[in-house]
Design a protein around this motif. Structure first.
Motif, PDB file in Angstrom:
ATOM      1  N   GLN A 169      -7.584  -0.257  -6.609  1.00 13.38           N
ATOM      2  CA  GLN A 169      -8.499  -0.127  -5.224  1.00 13.38           C
ATOM      3  C   GLN A 169      -9.687  -0.109  -4.991  1.00 13.38           C
ATOM      4  O   GLN A 169      -9.999  -0.806  -5.356  1.00 13.38           O
ATOM      5  CB  GLN A 169      -7.458   1.666  -5.423  1.00 13.38           C
ATOM      6  CG  GLN A 169      -8.942   2.234  -6.099  1.00 13.38           C
ATOM      7  CD  GLN A 169      -8.419   2.841  -7.004  1.00 13.38           C
ATOM      8  OE1 GLN A 169      -6.349   2.776  -7.752  1.00 13.38           O
ATOM      9  NE2 GLN A 169      -8.011   3.665  -8.287  1.00 13.38           N
ATOM     10  N   VAL A 214      -8.844   1.159   0.208  1.00  7.99           N
ATOM     11  CA  VAL A 214      -7.748   0.128   0.308  1.00  7.99           C
ATOM     12  C   VAL A 214      -6.737   0.932  -1.192  1.00  7.99           C
ATOM     13  O   VAL A 214      -7.964   1.303  -2.423  1.00  7.99           O
ATOM     14  CB  VAL A 214      -7.854  -0.848   0.163  1.00  7.99           C
ATOM     15  CG1 VAL A 214      -6.041  -2.150  -0.473  1.00  7.99           C
ATOM     16  CG2 VAL A 214      -8.054  -1.351   1.100  1.00  7.99           C
ATOM     17  N   SER A 245       2.289   4.528   0.730  1.00  8.37           N
ATOM     18  CA  SER A 245       1.780   5.383   2.233  1.00  8.37           C
ATOM     19  C   SER A 245       2.441   6.873   1.626  1.00  8.37           C
ATOM     20  O   SER A 245       2.818   7.308   3.148  1.00  8.37           O
ATOM     21  CB  SER A 245       3.160   4.845   3.141  1.00  8.37           C
ATOM     22  OG  SER A 245       4.199   5.084   2.884  1.00  8.37           O
ATOM     23  N   ARG A 253      -4.724   9.273  -1.928  1.00  7.83           N
ATOM     24  CA  ARG A 253      -4.768   9.964  -0.118  1.00  7.83           C
ATOM     25  C   ARG A 253      -6.115   9.958   0.529  1.00  7.83           C
ATOM     26  O   ARG A 253      -5.939   9.098   1.801  1.00  7.83           O
ATOM     27  CB  ARG A 253      -3.794  10.834  -0.268  1.00  7.83           C
ATOM     28  CG  ARG A 253      -3.392  11.221   1.358  1.00  7.83           C
ATOM     29  CD  ARG A 253      -2.878  12.576   1.524  1.00  7.83           C
ATOM     30  NE  ARG A 253      -1.553  13.213   0.457  1.00  7.83           N
ATOM     31  CZ  ARG A 253      -2.749  13.975  -0.070  1.00  7.83           C
ATOM     32  NH1 ARG A 253      -3.175  15.191  -0.098  1.00  7.83           N
ATOM     33  NH2 ARG A 253      -1.488  14.649  -1.086  1.00  7.83           N
ATOM     34  N   ASN A 307      -9.156   9.132  -0.723  1.00  6.82           N
ATOM     35  CA  ASN A 307      -9.640   7.740   0.066  1.00  6.82           C
ATOM     36  C   ASN A 307      -8.668   6.733   0.736  1.00  6.82           C
ATOM     37  O   ASN A 307      -9.380   5.695   1.307  1.00  6.82           O
ATOM     38  CB  ASN A 307      -9.469   5.991  -1.683  1.00  6.82           C
ATOM     39  CG  ASN A 307      -9.948   4.835  -1.848  1.00  6.82           C
ATOM     40  OD1 ASN A 307     -11.352   5.576  -1.486  1.00  6.82           O
ATOM     41  ND2 ASN A 307      -9.833   4.122  -1.272  1.00  6.82           N
ATOM     42  N   GLN A 308      -7.649   6.761   1.462  1.00  8.03           N
ATOM     43  CA  GLN A 308      -6.948   5.618   2.315  1.00  8.03           C
ATOM     44  C   GLN A 308      -7.366   6.514   2.930  1.00  8.03           C
ATOM     45  O   GLN A 308      -7.169   5.929   4.120  1.00  8.03           O
ATOM     46  CB  GLN A 308      -5.186   5.862   1.835  1.00  8.03           C
ATOM     47  CG  GLN A 308      -5.040   4.530   0.626  1.00  8.03           C
ATOM     48  CD  GLN A 308      -3.264   4.891   0.639  1.00  8.03           C
ATOM     49  OE1 GLN A 308      -3.063   5.761   0.228  1.00  8.03           O
ATOM     50  NE2 GLN A 308      -2.593   4.222   0.536  1.00  8.03           N
ATOM     51  N   ARG A 345       2.941   7.325  -4.139  1.00 10.15           N
ATOM     52  CA  ARG A 345       1.509   7.101  -5.152  1.00 10.15           C
ATOM     53  C   ARG A 345       1.008   7.837  -6.173  1.00 10.15           C
ATOM     54  O   ARG A 345       0.437   7.069  -7.097  1.00 10.15           O
ATOM     55  CB  ARG A 345       0.168   8.269  -4.029  1.00 10.15           C
ATOM     56  CG  ARG A 345      -0.013   7.622  -2.584  1.00 10.15           C
ATOM     57  CD  ARG A 345      -0.590   8.926  -2.041  1.00 10.15           C
ATOM     58  NE  ARG A 345      -1.260   7.823  -0.954  1.00 10.15           N
ATOM     59  CZ  ARG A 345      -0.910   8.964   0.170  1.00 10.15           C
ATOM     60  NH1 ARG A 345       0.304   9.550   0.322  1.00 10.15           N
ATOM     61  NH2 ARG A 345      -0.500   8.085   1.699  1.00 10.15           N
ATOM     62  N   GLU A 376       1.126  -1.176  -0.013  1.00  7.69           N
ATOM     63  CA  GLU A 376       0.189  -0.373   0.121  1.00  7.69           C
ATOM     64  C   GLU A 376       0.801   1.521   0.098  1.00  7.69           C
ATOM     65  O   GLU A 376       1.593   1.178   1.062  1.00  7.69           O
ATOM     66  CB  GLU A 376      -0.727  -0.069   1.575  1.00  7.69           C
ATOM     67  CG  GLU A 376      -2.078  -1.286   1.584  1.00  7.69           C
ATOM     68  CD  GLU A 376      -3.086  -0.976   2.491  1.00  7.69           C
ATOM     69  OE1 GLU A 376      -3.215   0.287   2.406  1.00  7.69           O
ATOM     70  OE2 GLU A 376      -3.616  -1.994   2.761  1.00  7.69           O
TER      71      GLU A 376
END
Length: 252
Positions: free
Chosen positions: A176, A160, A120, A152, A154-155, A125, A118
């Motif tokens: 995602q 995910v 970070s 970002r 979304n996280q 990203r 994922e």
């Protein structure tokens, strides 16, 4: 199931930077992009809709400088398509959506030489976004930092984001899952650059996203396939057809 999926769509639109409530419709808009695939509306399931509501929807989109467009589960608003076509809308696509439940998920091994992570940091990203755009063959109509900011968000909201990375740090694909709504989450953006296709990377990413969603309490993951190849990948992961959705828009 149709009702749960449609409620999930509407809930997700309400997380957009700008939300318009237009009678029975909810529109989610993003000021950083004019993409109609991000700026669109969907109806509240079961709420009556009139021709006047459609007129108001068109006016709201044109007033916001966006193309009037909707995505929705057809069974939840059975008379809407006729109202839209009478108002000048044209069908873009009719798609089946697929669902996966935790007990149906099939784990897929990550191909040798790759890891799933994922992202970070914003540079990571951005690299995942670049890989997705390259895989889809898209020419983005937005600033790259806007796509990174959306990923970002979304996280941060419980969604995910998962990318595939080589040992030397090159991101070659990603996907995602949206922030869950009532135990339902959409899986989207599964993409692998051409030189890494047909190795099981897409299946590994799809299964990885769904697994992480289920670990966070999601009970239904859903998605749409863009073609026969991706359909077969998703079925191997554990997704199965469940209902129908409509994409429809009007030129301004």
């Amino acid at each position: 199931m149709d009702l749960r999926i449609q409620r999930c769509v509407v809930s997700h639109l309400r997380t957009r930077p700008k939300v318009l409530e237009i009678g029975p419709f909810v529109a989610g808009l993003d000021p950083d992009t004019e993409s109609p695939f991000i700026n669109y509306a969907s109806p509240e399931p079961g709420v009556p809709i009139t021709a006047a509501d459609v007129t108001d929807l068109v006016a709201a989109f044109t007033g916001a400088g966006r193309k009037p467009r909707l995505e929705y589960v057809t069974s939840c608003s059975p008379g809407l398509e006729d109202l839209l076509t009478a108002a000048g809308f044209t069908v873009e696509e009719r798609n089946q959506y697929l669902i996966c439940l935790p007990e149906r998920l099939n784990a897929h091994p990550v191909p040798d030489g790759l890891v799933l992570e994922e992202p970070s940091t914003d540079p990571d990203r951005a690299a995942v976004v670049a890989a997705q755009n390259a895989a889809f063959g898209d020419l983005p109509d937005e600033r790259p930092e806007a796509a990174v900011a959306r990923m970002r968000r979304n996280q941060e909201r419980g969604g995910v984001v998962l990318g595939a990375r080589t040992a030397d740090g090159r991101w070659v694909g990603g996907g995602q899952g949206a922030p869950p709504s009532d135990g339902v989450s959409e899986v989207a953006g599964i993409a692998v650059i051409e030189s890494f296709r047909r190795r099981g990377v897409g299946a590994a990413i799809s299964a990885g996203v769904a697994s992480r969603l289920f670990d966070r309490g999601v009970t239904v993951a859903w998605l749409e396939a863009s073609g026969d190849d991706s359909w077969r990948v998703y079925e191997r992961v554990g997704f199965a057809p469940a209902g129908h959705r409509l994409y429809i828009s009007r030129e301004v």
